[in-house]
Enzyme design. Sequence first.
Site, mmCIF file in Angstrom:
data_model
loop_
_atom_site.group_PDB
_atom_site.id
_atom_site.type_symbol
_atom_site.label_atom_id
_atom_site.label_comp_id
_atom_site.label_asym_id
_atom_site.label_seq_id
_atom_site.Cartn_x
_atom_site.Cartn_y
_atom_site.Cartn_z
ATOM 1 N N GLY A 111 -5.098 -3.977 -3.571
ATOM 2 C CA GLY A 111 -5.998 -3.448 -4.531
ATOM 3 C C GLY A 111 -4.926 -2.223 -4.262
ATOM 4 C CG HIS A 112 -2.802 -1.744 -7.297
ATOM 5 N ND1 HIS A 112 -1.630 -1.593 -6.620
ATOM 6 C CD2 HIS A 112 -1.810 -2.719 -8.365
ATOM 7 C CE1 HIS A 112 -0.524 -2.508 -7.172
ATOM 8 N NE2 HIS A 112 -0.804 -2.802 -7.760
ATOM 9 C CB THR A 113 -6.207 3.507 -4.614
ATOM 10 O OG1 THR A 113 -5.983 2.572 -3.518
ATOM 11 C CG2 THR A 113 -7.191 4.763 -4.583
ATOM 12 N NE ARG A 115 3.770 -30.371 -7.206
ATOM 13 C CZ ARG A 115 4.616 -31.090 -6.292
ATOM 14 N NH1 ARG A 115 5.079 -31.542 -7.405
ATOM 15 N NH2 ARG A 115 4.922 -30.942 -4.990
ATOM 16 N N GLY A 146 1.115 3.455 -2.673
ATOM 17 C CA GLY A 146 1.367 4.008 -3.483
ATOM 18 C C GLY A 146 1.442 3.205 -4.781
ATOM 19 C CB THR A 193 2.852 16.306 -3.869
ATOM 20 O OG1 THR A 193 2.501 16.510 -5.448
ATOM 21 C CG2 THR A 193 4.611 16.199 -4.203
ATOM 22 N N GLY A 194 0.466 13.784 -3.603
ATOM 23 C CA GLY A 194 -1.124 13.646 -3.369
ATOM 24 C C GLY A 194 -1.686 12.485 -4.360
ATOM 25 C CB THR A 250 -9.813 -6.366 3.994
ATOM 26 O OG1 THR A 250 -8.518 -4.787 4.629
ATOM 27 C CG2 THR A 250 -8.698 -7.015 3.592
ATOM 28 C CG ASP A 290 -1.654 -1.463 1.572
ATOM 29 O OD1 ASP A 290 -2.222 -1.836 0.308
ATOM 30 O OD2 ASP A 290 -2.376 -1.918 2.265
ATOM 31 N NE ARG A 303 -7.914 -6.243 7.238
ATOM 32 C CZ ARG A 303 -6.584 -7.475 7.049
ATOM 33 N NH1 ARG A 303 -6.244 -8.177 7.806
ATOM 34 N NH2 ARG A 303 -5.985 -7.855 6.258
#
Length: 343
Positions: free
Chosen positions: A47-49, A143, A20, A327-328, A256, A18, A258
Amino acid sequence: MYDRIMTCTIIVGGFFGDEGKGKIVAHIAHQDRPTIIARGGVGPNAGHTVQVGDRQYGVRMVPSGFVYPDARLCIGAGVLVDPRVLLRELDEVHAQDRCFVDYRCGIIDEEHIARDKKSEHLRDTIGSTGTGCGPANADRVMRIGRLARDVPELAPYLLDVPAAVNAEIDGGAAVLIEGTQGFGISLYYGTYPFVTSKDTSASQMASDVGVGPTSIDDVVVVFKAYPTRVGEGPFSTEMGHDQSNALGIQEFGTVTHRERRIGCWDGEMARYSAMVNGCTQAAITGIDKVDPDCFGATEWSKLSTKARDFIRCAEDDIGRPVALISTGPELTQIVDLRAEYGD
Ligand code: GTP
Ligand code: IMP
Ligand code: MG
């Protein structure tokens, strides 16, 4: 824009995931104009944002480089595919005509998800994402279980990914290999047993998509100014809620939901992770959390002394130049110094 033809670049996470990577991949894709973006890593536990303008996307299977419209998107053989997640995402981001899956990808089915969620060890002790990845990789090692070529719904997307990717590299095109997860949760190098079900280093990502080490030109390791960790396991620089609240930092997982644990910069981990990953250039995200005045800056000269000092110290730790400074969350909020450092 500058000439970066003939580069094969891997992007990986240097802390606990995470960091980024999704945002960095999307930016590099727009600059370098790759013909293929190939995703490695474990599977839909990631999970890529990516945020483009006001629109925010969260992808678990489709490569986050999808926001760059001119690349073929490939999922490498090392990656586990949950067909339901993939087909839903393809629909959402309208990438059906340019997304491909290696026919040897392992498949996650309902039973893997049930095992992941039911197992006290995985669910409670490790704090797994409950997406079935651990049990599916266990079956793969034993397998047993299906491959992508056995799933009729995936037939239109099947491809020999290494053949496609290496043809582009040999033809002199730019290629991006997109990593997921982070160094601290590598099965080999992370905080075992509080790790994911596979290695997460750059070499693994190359293997996942079928590219040999001699074909890699650049390894961009992405670090977060304030690292985060989801799930259980040691986190030596973790800060208390009071401190993270005072800094105004609170994050939730893409998969998730979380709450992510927040920590301070870990120079020792950054150096070790850069070493094992073979880092050529580093990226640092969340510099706006070090100094909110930097939010949205796109030039080095617009960064504050506090932010620059942070980056210089990080460079000393990493032992490589920090060539990308995010930067964001939005795609264009980034300082790109790669041309200065060259290849
Ligand atoms: P995994 O593959 O699951 O490890 O995820 P990832 O590395 O792609 O990162 P993820 O998208 O899960 O989390 C990063 C979060 O930070 C997202 O919410 C991004 O929108 C956000 N983000 C990325 N860069 C920046 C930045 O420079 N500043 C701020 N404030 N947020 C950022
Ligand atoms: P699993 O990969 O679902 O088995 O989860 C094992 C550990 O890795 C847990 O602590 C998860 O929170 C963590 N993990 C797996 N994938 C990611 C990711 O993409 N980002 C951050 N943490 C992850
Ligand atoms: Mg993530």
